[in-house]
Design an enzyme around this catalytic site. Structure first.
Site, PDB file in Angstrom:
ATOM      1  N   ASP A   1       5.661  37.264 -16.073  1.00  0.00           N
ATOM      2  CA  ASP A   1       6.903  37.338 -17.018  1.00  0.00           C
ATOM      3  C   ASP A   1       7.322  39.150 -16.741  1.00  0.00           C
ATOM      4  O   ASP A   1       6.736  40.005 -16.665  1.00  0.00           O
ATOM      5  CB  ASP A   1       6.128  37.535 -18.588  1.00  0.00           C
TER       6      ASP A   1
ATOM      7  N   HIS B   1      10.101  34.345 -18.221  1.00  0.00           N
ATOM      8  CA  HIS B   1       9.852  34.903 -19.592  1.00  0.00           C
ATOM      9  C   HIS B   1       9.626  33.995 -20.430  1.00  0.00           C
ATOM     10  O   HIS B   1      10.422  32.880 -20.855  1.00  0.00           O
ATOM     11  CB  HIS B   1      11.082  35.593 -20.025  1.00  0.00           C
TER      12      HIS B   1
ATOM     13  N   SER C   1       8.605  36.714 -27.600  1.00  0.00           N
ATOM     14  CA  SER C   1       9.150  37.844 -27.082  1.00  0.00           C
ATOM     15  C   SER C   1       9.009  38.774 -28.222  1.00  0.00           C
ATOM     16  O   SER C   1       7.975  38.986 -28.872  1.00  0.00           O
ATOM     17  CB  SER C   1      10.577  37.687 -26.393  1.00  0.00           C
TER      18      SER C   1
END
Length: 523
Positions: free
Chosen positions: A464, A492, A238
């Site tokens: 995602d 995610h 991320s």
């Protein structure tokens, strides 16, 4: 911008902290093999300093940080921990320093080297990831072959921390709601943001101006050296992909094996990122609803459009009349939405969302509040386990110039509402947070090529919600040496949640140096 922050947790696992396991699929690998980076066996208990050949060519004013004596002590039952000194301000490294807290999980077998891990954020704790979630975000095969080093980046958690609010004040802040689309609401939100910025400046001091991503990336090069590696091996999820890409831009020659999972497009503005997330979360809501409608315990009914409208009506009702949880706490729309979106980060958590919606539609928001508290890392006693809320704002206000013109913010809000009728209005007017920030932004969105870096592996998940797949495509397209591996799935990030195809692609790359076929698709 909503947090692209940390690895999604599986709400059904021990302590609600393990990532979900997934099935297997065949993997197709190219014959290309990366150059093996120079590694050491890694830190050992006792006092150590980096060898000159590990440190490499660094500015003279930084040599003392790279050559520092580090005391590695046993900690947390079976780990090694240390405090690492880094400059507060890299442009004046001799003035003041701060400390980074790190934790090392030693390899189960003979270590090929050390992998530095960042779970996302900004504000996520790599220390906690190693201590609490390592089995959920890595494979046993990887842990057998590598030491895993977790760190709290500057400003985060156990490291020299950003501090803004007391726990009681953070409770109140999470529950605040404003309607900036009205003149009165806009001014109220602006005043609230200014008060928050002033409090952050008072409590955090000079640190607040130096928690930018570029400084954190420079810290990583010092961590590389003190860990005994001439090349940085790195696993970033991320926001951690932005941190990793920034490192590759600054230090292309010391990139070892780098995996960037759930990419952030470094060329995107804050407003573009927020709009991308609005679209992706709306898409994730529809994917969840479509799945929910196939189950016997789904509280929604009718078509997907009908069911999504039910959710929107529920959120709208909480905006008008906040709910009360079983513990007597008030649940406003702000808290409700934060609890609603958390399970969307991991499709293994969709049953928890179904349970929360079932209760909320009956007038009981207790489960949705539990989810909101979990995302905010609030403990049952009312304390907070991390300062991720404060760090998120502090880093972003330095990394991104924010739109603060009222007319343009109104236009952006309308675009967000159109992109996500369910959540768009809750993502709008983010520029107000940084309008009164006591430090000007030091970052500027731009393409990152990192020319000269060793092959970099970028992972993207098609469904995602927090880091839309298009961002991973963009990141892989910008990085000169990147290959893209796609996981066709919801949720995610991929590694640790994905199937055997994803696991093999990452593990073979880290362990054997085998670079996956570019545009490999794992289904």
């Amino acid at each position: 911008m909503t947090p692209a922050r940390r690895r999604p947790r599986d709400l059904s696992a021990r302590s609600l902290r393990r990532a979900a396991a997934a099935g297997s699929a065949a993997v197709v690998l190219a014959s290309l093999v990366a150059c093996v980076p120079g590694e050491s066996a890694g830190p050992e208990r006792g006092t150590q300093s980096a060898a000159p050949e590990v440190i490499g060519d660094v500015p003279a004013e930084l040599e003392s940080y790279y050559m520092q004596e580090v005391v590695w002590d046993s900690c947390e039952d079976s780990y090694l921990c240390a405090s690492i000194e880094v400059p507060l301000d890299y442009s004046n490294p001799g003035d003041n320093s701060i400390e980074l807290e790190v934790i090392l999980s030693e390899a189960g077998g003979t270590a090929e080297g050390t992998i530095l891990v960042n779970p996302g954020g900004p504000g996520g704790s790599g220390y906690d990831t190693v201590l609490e979630s390592l089995e959920g975000v890595t494979t046993s095969r990887l842990r057998d072959d590598f030491n895993i080093l977790g760190f709290d980046p500057r400003g985060v958690g156990r490291s020299t921390p950003v501090d803004c609010l007391t726990d009681e004040e953070l409770d109140a802040s999470r529950n605040e709601t404003f309607d900036p689309s009205t003149d009165a609401g806009f001014e109220e939100a602006r005043a609230n943001a200014a008060d928050y910025a002033a409090q952050c400046a008072e409590e955090s001091g000079d640190l607040l101006g130096f928690v930018d991503t570029a400084s954190a990336a420079r810290d990583m090069d010092i961590l590389r050296a003190v860990a005994g590696d001439s090349k940085l091996n790195y696993l970033g999820f991320s926001y951690g992909t932005f941190l990793g890409a920034t490192y590759a831009e600054l230090f292309p020659e010391t990139v070892g094996r780098m995996v960037l999972d759930g990419g952030i497009d470094p060329s995107a503005s804050n407003e573009e990122i927020t709009l991308g997330q609005a679209r992706a979360f709306e898409k994730a809501i529809r994917a969840y609803v479509e799945d929910c409608l196939t189950s016997s315990n789904c509280p929604l009914s009718g078509t997907v459009d009908d069911a999504v409208e039910t959710i929107r009506d529920l959120i709208a009702s909480v905006e008008v009349s906040p709910m009360t949880a079983a513990d007597g706490r008030t649940v406003t729309a702000s808290t409700f939405v934060s609890g609603f979106i958390l399970p969307l980060y991991n499709d293994a958590n969709w049953p928890a969302l179904t349970q929360a919606l079932s209760s909320a539609l009956r007038g009981d928001p207790t489960t949705i509040l539990m989810l909101a508290d979990l995302g905010a890392e609030r403990e049952e006693d009312g304390s907070y386990a991390s300062n991720s809320f404060e760090v998120f704002s502090a880093v972003n206000c330095l990394d991104y110039p924010m739109e603060t013109d009222r007319t343009q913010m109104d236009l952006d809000a309308a675009e967000l509402e159109a992109a996500s009728p369910t959540l768009g209005r809750f993502l709008a007017y983010g520029g107000l947070t940084c309008e009164a920030w006591p430090h000007e932004p030091t970052g500027e969105p731009h393409r990152i090529a990192a020319e000269g870096a060793a092959p970099i592996l970028v992972l993207g998940t098609t469904g995602d919600p927090a880091t839309p797949y298009e961002w991973s495509q963009a990141l892989a397209g910008q990085l000169d040496s990147a290959v893209l591996v796609t996981w066709e799935a919801e949720g995610h990030t991929a590694y640790g949640r994905g199937n055997q195809c994803i696991a093999d692609a990452v593990d073979d790359y880290f362990i054997d140096g085998t670079v996956p076929q570019d545009r490999l698709v794992c289904s």
